[in-house]
Design an enzyme around this catalytic site. Sequence first.
Site, PDB file in Angstrom:
ATOM      1  N   ARG A   1       0.816  -1.210   0.000  1.00 19.55           N
ATOM      2  CA  ARG A   1       0.000   0.000   0.000  1.00 19.55           C
ATOM      3  C   ARG A   1       0.855   1.267   0.000  1.00 19.55           C
ATOM      4  O   ARG A   1       0.504   2.271  -0.605  1.00 19.55           O
ATOM      5  CB  ARG A   1      -0.946  -0.046   1.226  1.00 19.55           C
ATOM      6  CG  ARG A   1      -1.892   1.141   1.397  1.00 19.55           C
ATOM      7  CD  ARG A   1      -2.820   1.384   0.211  1.00 19.55           C
ATOM      8  NE  ARG A   1      -3.567   0.231  -0.238  1.00 19.55           N
ATOM      9  CZ  ARG A   1      -4.738  -0.170   0.245  1.00 19.55           C
ATOM     10  NH1 ARG A   1      -5.320   0.507   1.198  1.00 19.55           N
ATOM     11  NH2 ARG A   1      -5.339  -1.251  -0.228  1.00 19.55           N
TER      12      ARG A   1
ATOM     13  N   HIS B   1     -18.692  10.167   5.012  1.00 19.91           N
ATOM     14  CA  HIS B   1     -19.106   8.837   5.470  1.00 19.91           C
ATOM     15  C   HIS B   1     -20.623   8.845   5.716  1.00 19.91           C
ATOM     16  O   HIS B   1     -21.138   9.783   6.325  1.00 19.91           O
ATOM     17  CB  HIS B   1     -18.355   8.477   6.755  1.00 19.91           C
ATOM     18  CG  HIS B   1     -18.664   7.100   7.234  1.00 19.91           C
ATOM     19  ND1 HIS B   1     -18.063   5.974   6.690  1.00 19.91           N
ATOM     20  CD2 HIS B   1     -19.535   6.647   8.162  1.00 19.91           C
ATOM     21  CE1 HIS B   1     -18.555   4.906   7.270  1.00 19.91           C
ATOM     22  NE2 HIS B   1     -19.449   5.282   8.177  1.00 19.91           N
TER      23      HIS B   1
ATOM     24  N   ILE C   1      -7.896   2.276   2.129  1.00 17.70           N
ATOM     25  CA  ILE C   1      -7.464   2.958   3.355  1.00 17.70           C
ATOM     26  C   ILE C   1      -6.093   3.566   3.091  1.00 17.70           C
ATOM     27  O   ILE C   1      -5.187   2.877   2.604  1.00 17.70           O
ATOM     28  CB  ILE C   1      -7.424   1.961   4.527  1.00 17.70           C
ATOM     29  CG1 ILE C   1      -8.864   1.469   4.798  1.00 17.70           C
ATOM     30  CG2 ILE C   1      -6.815   2.589   5.771  1.00 17.70           C
ATOM     31  CD1 ILE C   1      -8.951   0.282   5.726  1.00 17.70           C
TER      32      ILE C   1
ATOM     33  N   GLU D   1     -25.441  14.164   1.905  1.00 15.40           N
ATOM     34  CA  GLU D   1     -23.999  14.116   1.598  1.00 15.40           C
ATOM     35  C   GLU D   1     -23.656  15.181   0.568  1.00 15.40           C
ATOM     36  O   GLU D   1     -22.644  15.885   0.676  1.00 15.40           O
ATOM     37  CB  GLU D   1     -23.609  12.739   1.052  1.00 15.40           C
ATOM     38  CG  GLU D   1     -23.766  11.611   2.062  1.00 15.40           C
ATOM     39  CD  GLU D   1     -23.291  10.270   1.509  1.00 15.40           C
ATOM     40  OE1 GLU D   1     -22.297  10.236   0.768  1.00 15.40           O
ATOM     41  OE2 GLU D   1     -23.918   9.250   1.817  1.00 15.40           O
TER      42      GLU D   1
ATOM     43  N   MET E   1     -12.414   3.545  -2.076  1.00 17.79           N
ATOM     44  CA  MET E   1     -12.523   2.294  -1.324  1.00 17.79           C
ATOM     45  C   MET E   1     -11.178   1.737  -0.836  1.00 17.79           C
ATOM     46  O   MET E   1     -10.999   0.531  -0.745  1.00 17.79           O
ATOM     47  CB  MET E   1     -13.235   1.236  -2.179  1.00 17.79           C
ATOM     48  CG  MET E   1     -14.651   1.616  -2.567  1.00 17.79           C
ATOM     49  SD  MET E   1     -15.705   1.965  -1.132  1.00 17.79           S
ATOM     50  CE  MET E   1     -15.909   0.304  -0.509  1.00 17.79           C
TER      51      MET E   1
ATOM     52  N   LEU F   1      -9.534   4.651  11.148  1.00 17.25           N
ATOM     53  CA  LEU F   1     -10.517   4.406  10.093  1.00 17.25           C
ATOM     54  C   LEU F   1     -11.805   5.164  10.419  1.00 17.25           C
ATOM     55  O   LEU F   1     -12.508   4.816  11.382  1.00 17.25           O
ATOM     56  CB  LEU F   1     -10.799   2.897   9.961  1.00 17.25           C
ATOM     57  CG  LEU F   1     -11.843   2.523   8.899  1.00 17.25           C
ATOM     58  CD1 LEU F   1     -11.411   2.962   7.510  1.00 17.25           C
ATOM     59  CD2 LEU F   1     -12.135   1.038   8.919  1.00 17.25           C
TER      60      LEU F   1
HETATM   61  C1  GRF Z   1     -21.138   7.573  -0.334  1.00 14.30           C
HETATM   62  O1  GRF Z   1     -22.246   7.056   0.340  1.00 14.30           O
HETATM   63  C2  GRF Z   1     -20.074   8.003   0.634  1.00 14.30           C
HETATM   64  O2  GRF Z   1     -20.585   8.488   1.837  1.00 14.30           O
HETATM   65  C3  GRF Z   1     -19.313   6.726   0.867  1.00 14.30           C
HETATM   66  O3  GRF Z   1     -19.297   6.074  -0.380  1.00 14.30           O
HETATM   67  C4  GRF Z   1     -20.419   6.508  -1.152  1.00 14.30           C
HETATM   68  C5  GRF Z   1     -19.853   7.048  -2.425  1.00 14.30           C
HETATM   69  O4  GRF Z   1     -20.847   7.444  -3.340  1.00 14.30           O
HETATM   70  N1  GRF Z   1     -17.990   7.007   1.390  1.00 14.30           N
HETATM   71  P1  GRF Z   1     -20.459   8.327  -4.587  1.00 14.30           P
HETATM   72  O5  GRF Z   1     -19.347   7.563  -5.339  1.00 14.30           O
HETATM   73  O6  GRF Z   1     -19.988   9.647  -4.114  1.00 14.30           O
HETATM   74  O7  GRF Z   1     -21.709   8.413  -5.413  1.00 14.30           O
END
Ligand code: GRF
Length: 207
Positions: free
Chosen positions: A67, A115, A98, A180, A96, A150
Amino acid sequence: MVINIGILVSGRGSNMEAILKAIRDGKIKNCEVKVVISSKKDARALEVAKTYGVKAIAIEEVGFKDRVEYDNEIMKCLIEHGVTPDNGLVLLAGYMKILSPEFVNKFKWRIMNIHPSLLPSFPALHAQKQALEYGVKVTGCTVHFVDESLDMGPIILQAPVPVEEDDTVESLSNRILEWEHKIYPEAVRLFIEGKLKIEGRRVRILK
Ligand code: GRF
């Protein structure tokens, strides 16, 4: 000072798009998205970024020793595009992977993540499903600075979202996603305007 932004993605890219839109519409000023980097070459986010005229590159974690070596490549790409530890801001938007401590420390307090829960509840994967199964009546979303933990770095903004009686993971996720898309661009704006001050675990929002 103009802040150079790099966005790391792995999938759909709707949060990335909300930020690109906010910048295009002049809601966030004094910044430029220099590059979008995806850990997956087939991510929809790459196509979306291009429609906004943003350079979009895939760097998959293939052929790297570990990594740290992979993150070095990501950091090299960011820096080559002008997103540096001095004037850069790195946004994780559905990324996706870390980050290694090396990455986090190099861009200290210049990395944000979104998140889909009210942290510290339900960190890690499938936060919406975790919330539904736990039975909470309110969940939500959180924008936070990334540290070596995390999903546990200092919290910048949160939005509460009610859990409805007939919710499925999908319906709840969609309701959270709407928020979001509001709070992530807002957190970016606050950062760029120099209004975020970190005091221990607390992020003070200056007037
Ligand atoms: C979102 O729900 C975010 O909170 C999470 O992963 C998802 C990503 O969605 N970390 P997008 O790729 O921004 O549509």
